[in-house]
Design an enzyme around this catalytic site. Structure first.
Site, PDB file in Angstrom:
ATOM      1  CB  THR A  70      -0.950  -0.011   1.219  1.00  0.00           C
ATOM      2  OG1 THR A  70      -1.725  -1.216   1.166  1.00  0.00           O
ATOM      3  CG2 THR A  70      -1.873   1.187   1.223  1.00  0.00           C
ATOM      4  CG  ASN A 152      -6.796  -9.023  -3.884  1.00  0.00           C
ATOM      5  OD1 ASN A 152      -6.710  -8.355  -4.910  1.00  0.00           O
ATOM      6  ND2 ASN A 152      -7.617  -8.710  -2.903  1.00  0.00           N
ATOM      7  CD  GLN A 182      -2.607 -12.173  -3.213  1.00  0.00           C
ATOM      8  OE1 GLN A 182      -2.205 -13.323  -3.023  1.00  0.00           O
ATOM      9  NE2 GLN A 182      -3.111 -11.438  -2.227  1.00  0.00           N
ATOM     10  CB  SER A 202       2.957  -6.986   0.930  1.00  0.00           C
ATOM     11  OG  SER A 202       2.619  -5.688   1.299  1.00  0.00           O
ATOM     12  CG  HIS A 204       1.640  -9.480   4.813  1.00  0.00           C
ATOM     13  ND1 HIS A 204       0.331  -9.888   4.849  1.00  0.00           N
ATOM     14  CD2 HIS A 204       1.633  -8.258   4.227  1.00  0.00           C
ATOM     15  CE1 HIS A 204      -0.434  -8.933   4.313  1.00  0.00           C
ATOM     16  NE2 HIS A 204       0.337  -7.939   3.926  1.00  0.00           N
ATOM     17  CB  THR A 240      16.160   4.244  10.140  1.00  0.00           C
ATOM     18  OG1 THR A 240      16.522   5.506  10.685  1.00  0.00           O
ATOM     19  CG2 THR A 240      17.316   3.270  10.255  1.00  0.00           C
ATOM     20  CB  CYS A 328     -17.271  -9.505   0.663  1.00  0.00           C
ATOM     21  SG  CYS A 328     -17.864 -10.152  -0.877  1.00  0.00           S
TER      22      CYS A 328
HETATM   23  N1  PLP Z   1      -2.400  -5.716  -3.537  1.00  0.00           N
HETATM   24  C1  PLP Z   1      -2.904  -6.945  -3.403  1.00  0.00           C
HETATM   25  C2  PLP Z   1      -3.204  -7.758  -4.633  1.00  0.00           C
HETATM   26  C3  PLP Z   1      -3.153  -7.474  -2.137  1.00  0.00           C
HETATM   27  O1  PLP Z   1      -3.652  -8.709  -2.027  1.00  0.00           O
HETATM   28  C4  PLP Z   1      -2.850  -6.684  -1.005  1.00  0.00           C
HETATM   29  C5  PLP Z   1      -3.163  -7.186   0.343  1.00  0.00           C
HETATM   30  O2  PLP Z   1      -4.210  -7.740   0.584  1.00  0.00           O
HETATM   31  C6  PLP Z   1      -2.309  -5.408  -1.196  1.00  0.00           C
HETATM   32  C7  PLP Z   1      -2.097  -4.961  -2.485  1.00  0.00           C
HETATM   33  C8  PLP Z   1      -1.956  -4.523  -0.035  1.00  0.00           C
HETATM   34  O3  PLP Z   1      -0.928  -5.099   0.734  1.00  0.00           O
HETATM   35  P1  PLP Z   1      -0.537  -4.483   2.135  1.00  0.00           P
HETATM   36  O4  PLP Z   1      -1.807  -4.453   2.958  1.00  0.00           O
HETATM   37  O5  PLP Z   1       0.476  -5.424   2.691  1.00  0.00           O
HETATM   38  O6  PLP Z   1      -0.016  -3.112   1.926  1.00  0.00           O
END
Ligand code: PLP
Length: 380
Positions: A70, A152, A182, A202, A204, A240, A328
């Site tokens: 984001t 996603n 993704q 990202s 995670h 940093t 949703c």
């Molecule tokens: N883009 C996609 C396709 C995502 O699935 C997500 C997270 O759900 C994001 C962007 C945003 O990621 P983050 O919340 O780690 O910034």
């Protein structure tokens, strides 16, 4: 025992990343400090950057560490828009797919309130943006084209390099941006930087912790930094930089890329096994998008005889974690803007569920989740 099948939302920290933590945690120095601990931290940071650049076919100086996707999307989109305005550019149009994550959708909507014209491109029933329609929408005013690699919610997968190359061939001045959240670590992206001007991810979503991400930006495009400060990350993201985060991101990507073909086979099998088990058990279920057009990691299916929200809640009571799709809301009658864009009718939308896999999921988990659904929809 929890059965976690919501890996498009976030993933557990992978064993490879857990192992990498031990090394990275020792490098607590500030990478800008001139003493030995700073030098060591800087070294880890730059080794991680170089490793990551090699995964995408780019120069390490064009990879920028951030807190996640984001933030990255905002830095790129807002930063480029600000640079265009500053140079009095006549380019003021932004083309986006209608299935972008809010990180892109809402950033572009924000830019739409400050003089940019945002146009949504159509998608077909599989969520694919037809190349011809994108090319037909390009004008001399087009500043940015933003199309995500893998959605996603539905898993819909674009031929992003072909699309980017076609746009750039018509107009090399367009900034082509792609959300690869993704897709990173799941599909070969080692030539991505040769066609796509900017992309972001990202950690995670691929086995690293939350709060760490990165973006790539083609050096032909300059952006205005959103944050003023010490000028870290080549001036684009002051504050940093964390060598530990960079190290974990690099290790997470390295692990997923090294095991990509094995992981793909594994999750494809899980994806098919989930649907096959439901069908064998007599549960009415349909895929929203055929498997050949989606990432095997994301399965969006619909249960015509029940409501997705009810299923989600009942599964949750039984410790099976899935999702209805990020678009949703908790409002049970909210429509999914993503499924709507694919032309999915309300009935199918209402029965939709997203099941998303990680390489660590097992066949037993998937079969057991399918049996749990059977017990919910047709109790004995
Ligand atoms: N883009 C996609 C396709 C995502 O699935 C997500 C997270 O759900 C994001 C962007 C945003 O990621 P983050 O919340 O780690 O910034």
């Amino acid at each position: 025992m929890i059965t976690y099948l919501d890996n498009a939302a976030t993933t557990p920290i992978s064993p490879a990343v857990k192992r990498a933590l031990a090394e990275g945690i020792e490098e607590y120095g500030n990478p800008s400090s001139l003493h030995s601990m700073g030098v060591r931290a800087h070294d880890l940071l730059e080794r991680s950057r170089t490793k990551i650049a090699s995964f995408f076919g780019c120069n390490e100086q064009h990879i920028y560490f951030t807190s996640g996707a984001t933030e990255s999307a905002n830095i790129i989109l807002q930063g480029y828009a600000a640079a265009l305005k500053r140079s009095n550019s006549s380019r003021n149009e932004i083309l986006i797919s209608p299935i972008e994550h809010p990180a892109v959708e809402n950033t572009c909507a924000f830019l739409g309130k400050s003089g940019f014209v945002v146009k949504k491109l159509p998608v077909d029933s599989s969520g694919i943006v037809p190349i011809e329609t994108v090319l037909a929408e390009l004008t001399p005013q087009t500043a940015i084209v933003a199309v995500m690699h893998t959605n996603n919610e539905t898993g819909s997968r674009q031929e992003i390099e072909t699309l980017a190359a076609a746009c750039k061939k018509l107009d090399p001045g367009i900034l082509f941006v792609s959300d690869i959240v993704q897709a990173a670590g799941k599909f070969p992206l080692d030539t991505l930087a040769s066609s796509v001007d900017a992309f972001f991810l990202s950690g995670h979503k691929l086995g690293a912790p939350k709060g760490m991400g990165l973006f790539y930006l083609n050096p032909s495009f300059r952006i205005q930094p959103l944050i003023q400060g010490g000028g870290q990350e080549f001036g684009y993201r002051s504050g940093t930089t964390s060598p530990l985060n960079a190290h974990l991101l690099a290790c997470a990507l390295e692990d997923r890329i090294a095991n990509m073909s094995r992981n793909t086979k594994h999750v494809t099998r899980l994806n098919e096994e989930f649907i096959d088990t439901l069908v064998k058990e007599g549960v009415a279920v349909e895929r929203i998008v055929p498997l050949e057009h989606t990432s095997p990691y994301v399965l969006c299916c619909t249960f015509p005889a029940t409501r997705g929200e009810y299923l989600l809640k009942e599964l949750s009571k039984r410790d099976v974690c899935v999702s209805q799709g990020s678009a949703c809301s908790s409002n049970s009658h909210a429509k999914s803007r993503i499924l709507e864009a694919l032309g999915v009718d309300y009935k199918r939308m209402d029965g939709a569920l997203r099941v998303s896999f990680s390489p660590e999921n097992t066949s037993e988990e998937v079969v057991s989740a399918a049996h749990t659904i059977r017990d919910i929809v047709s109790p004995k």
